[in-house]
Design an enzyme around this catalytic site. Structure first.
Site, PDB file in Angstrom:
ATOM      1  N   GLY A 155       0.784  -1.230   0.000  1.00 16.09           N
ATOM      2  CA  GLY A 155       0.000   0.000   0.000  1.00 16.09           C
ATOM      3  C   GLY A 155       0.811   1.273   0.000  1.00 16.09           C
ATOM      4  N   GLU A 156       2.071   1.195   0.412  1.00 14.52           N
ATOM      5  CA  GLU A 156       2.842   2.422   0.580  1.00 14.52           C
ATOM      6  C   GLU A 156       3.304   2.998  -0.761  1.00 14.52           C
ATOM      7  OE1 GLU A 156       3.058  -0.327   2.172  1.00 14.52           O
ATOM      8  OE2 GLU A 156       3.612  -0.084   4.257  1.00 14.52           O
ATOM      9  N   ALA A 157       3.116   4.310  -0.893  1.00 16.73           N
ATOM     10  CA  ALA A 157       3.404   4.961  -2.166  1.00 16.73           C
ATOM     11  C   ALA A 157       4.839   4.771  -2.628  1.00 16.73           C
ATOM     12  CB  ALA A 157       3.074   6.444  -2.058  1.00 16.73           C
ATOM     13  N   ILE A 160       5.264   1.303  -3.996  1.00 17.92           N
ATOM     14  CA  ILE A 160       4.575   1.175  -5.280  1.00 17.92           C
ATOM     15  C   ILE A 160       5.411   1.833  -6.370  1.00 17.92           C
ATOM     16  CG2 ILE A 160       2.553   1.866  -6.596  1.00 17.92           C
ATOM     17  CD1 ILE A 160       0.962   1.762  -3.970  1.00 17.92           C
TER      18      ILE A 160
END
Lengths: 397, 234
Positions: A155-157, A160
């Site tokens: 989930g962490e930008a 990603i």
């Protein structure tokens, strides 16, 4: 009092007595600490040996491989370490990447977690992993289908970003000339993923048309447009068949166990007619701040979802080392504890600002740093916009 | 205009109108005055205010989600430019706008770009915290370990604080007093407190007055197991 206990000179009798009490307290603490460590080890063992048929295999090696996989699924780093220590895996990024790519018995969330880590070594493994994917002559959607099925995107930008950047590079490497730059491929990949969600997720009301999809991608080919037919094909492919993405079926062990970003005692200004400071045990995890009255409480006393919050240092007349959580832009907006129900109703939130005091300036700094990192967990829209701007304006004069 | 009986309604009307008209101000909000800063998650009374509020029927049922969405456009909290704010030329603005529209659609749906549900409410965060595993045995153990680890951490921290005075070869009365003061603030608020049942505000650290006979006794008051009535967590 033991001989080796140092008794400072200028303390009063009373103070020396207090110091003695403190020493006694320390002994209690040391005993508590040892007890806790033992208990943690015991429960952890219990958990690790929660039965499965794999463990009943006879051969030692199989048992170890199975154990290694299980450990990996609970904590990828530890699992890999275990396998390396038991000579079941070589400590090279190629070997580990192979292990992850094959993925036998491995939880995809754990794979994603491992590949997303910021460590230099993990990044190398990520690149080796991506190299194992063969994207030649696949269109972007096909490549994405393959890639996004091989692990669960975290989930962490930042994570990603790293992973999708690696993907885009590999795709361009395999399919020279389709895109003018890696950024183009990156931006289009995200557009496709969001298109997939928009078209197929029942919660999203607005379904984009192919014209809109084409429109939103104008200029991303380093200032120029991509061929309309290419975009149409990609659109149709997604429309007809959504991405298959590994999801958490509730039996994921990887996020079962708490691994908080930070925890500790903090003072919180609590409200009502008379405002008082309350000491609470805070736990920062999963993009949310939970607080408890006792460390042993199973359920949190209060919850502060961090999405869309800001944090700033403040001076307080009564307590030192303070900071606040608030909503930026409009100070009358309530801190988010709101959502839109299925029928469009909005359910309320009810707080303006959270004021918190840390025990020392160092702790205040650390908390602010950790909370900021948690808040900015989803600025990928921002990142995406930056990249998009970059490719759109590349050929500008 | 109809007035609604609940005091926070006006705020909500303003918020929705704000979102409908795509309010995107980047101005720095003035620092709120101290009196206005407090959170209401904890009432003075044992009853959890937030909990009772979430079970009361929502009076905002009349409002439907406005077309612009109730959430502000994608923005990072630090006030940096949003998608809509990036300076773009005329030919870019439509594609920027289309992308933003896509993003907003996702936000309205309460999902991430991948389609995962976002934790928007306290309730969702609470559920995510409480239910770590589908298997109840495993879930129980996960929580048990969490409690143990938090408690261990707290004790290690406490140990560190104690060692500040215990390991100080140059400890003076003055230093000791300051240490007590500093940590009294920390510990007097603790449920139970250092010296047992200590009401907030009273000194649990004895002063140096000769008539004061109470010695400082840092016996930890452990959290009661069953005696203390816990507020129902909803």
């Amino acid at each position: 009092m033991e001989e080796e206990d140092f008794v400072p000179g200028d303390l009063s009798l009373q103070e020396r007595q207090e110091l003695e009490n403190i020493r006694r307290r320390k002994q209690e603490l040391l005993a508590d600490i040892q007890r806790l460590k033992d208990e943690i080890a015991e429960v952890t063992n219990e958990i690790e040996s929660l039965g499965s048929t794999e463990e009943r295999k006879n051969m030692q090696r199989n048992k170890q491989v199975a154990m290694g996989r299980k450990k990996f699924n609970m904590d990828p780093k530890k699992g890999i370490q275990f396998l390396i220590e038991n000579d079941l895996l070589k400590n090279t990024c190629e070997d580990i990447a192979q292990f992850l790519y094959k993925g036998e018995g491995l939880n995809k969330t754990a794979i994603g977690d491992y590949l997303g880590e910021r460590d230099e070594f993990n990044i190398q493994v990520l690149h080796a992993f991506v190299e194992l994917h063969e994207f030649t002559d696949l269109n972007l959607v096909q490549a994405l289908r393959q890639f996004l099925w091989s692990f669960r995107l975290p989930g962490e930008a930042q994570k990603i970003d790293r992973m999708m950047e690696a993907f885009a590079q590999r795709y361009c490497q395999c399919n020279n000339g389709v895109f003018q730059s890696t950024d183009t491929c990156y931006v289009l990949s995200f557009a496709i993923i969001m298109l997939n969600t928009s078209l197929h997720n029942p919660n999203v009301k607005d379904k984009p048309t192919v014209e809109r999809f084409i429109g939103m991608n104008r200029g991303i080919n380093d200032g120029g447009d991509l061929p309309e037919e290419l975009l149409r094909n990609l659109y149709e492919s997604i429309k007809n068949e959504p991405f298959k993405i590994p999801e958490d079926d509730g039996n994921d062990l990887t996020h079962t166990f708490f691994n908080p970003d930070r925890e500790g005692w903090l003072l919180k200004l609590a409200g009502g007619r008379v405002k008082t400071w309350k000491r609470r045990w805070f736990i920062l995890t999963d993009n949310c701040l939970y607080y408890f009255e006792y460390t042993t409480d199973k359920e949190p006393r209060g919850i502060i979802p961090l999405e869309n919050l800001s944090i700033r240092e403040v001076e307080d007349s009564k307590k030192p080392n303070c900071f606040e959580l608030y909503i930026p832009d409009n100070k009358d907006q309530v801190i988010k504890a709101c959502k839109t129900e299925a029928d469009g109703r909005v359910v309320e939130g009810n707080h303006t600002v959270y004021r918190i005091s840390a025990p020392t300036p160092e702790e205040k700094e650390e908390w602010i740093k950790c909370i900021k990192a948690a808040i900015s967990r989803d600025p990928f829209y921002e990142m995406l916009a930056t990249r998009k701007k970059k490719v759109s304006s590349t050929k500008r004069h | 205009m109809t007035t609604y009986p609940f005091p926070f309604f006006d705020r909500w009307v303003r918020q929705l109108v704000t979102c409908i008209s795509k309010y995107k101000s980047q101005s720095q909000s003035p620092m709120p005055k101290e009196e206005e800063c407090y959170s209401e998650t904890e009432a003075e009374d044992p009853d959890e205010e937030a909990g009772s509020r979430s079970t009361s029927p929502s009076p905002i049922g009349v409002w439907s989600s406005p077309p612009g969405g109730v959430f502000p456009s994608a923005t990072t909290p630090q006030g940096s430019p949003t998608v809509s704010h990036s300076p773009s030329s005329a030919s870019d603005s439509s594609s920027e706008g289309a992308l933003e529209h896509l993003v907003q659609g996702l936000q309205q749906g309460g999902v991430s770009f991948l389609g995962r549900p976002q934790f928007l409410t306290q309730e969702q965060c609470r559920r995510s915290f409480l239910r770590r595993a589908r298997d109840p045995q495993l879930n129980e153990r996960a929580h048990h370990v969490r409690c143990l680890q938090s408690t261990l951490k707290a004790k290690l921290q406490e140990l560190q604080v104690l060692d500040e005075v215990l390991n100080d070869p140059m400890l003076t009365s003055e230093k000791f007093r300051r240490w007590k003061e500093k940590n009294q603030e920390l510990y007097s608020d603790r449920p139970g407190g250092w010296a047992g049942t200590v009401a907030e505000g009273t000194s649990c650290f004895p002063t140096l007055e000769p008539e004061d006979h109470t010695a400082f006794d840092p016996k930890e008051h452990l959290p009661p197991n069953t005696q203390c009535p816990r507020p129902p967590d909803l």
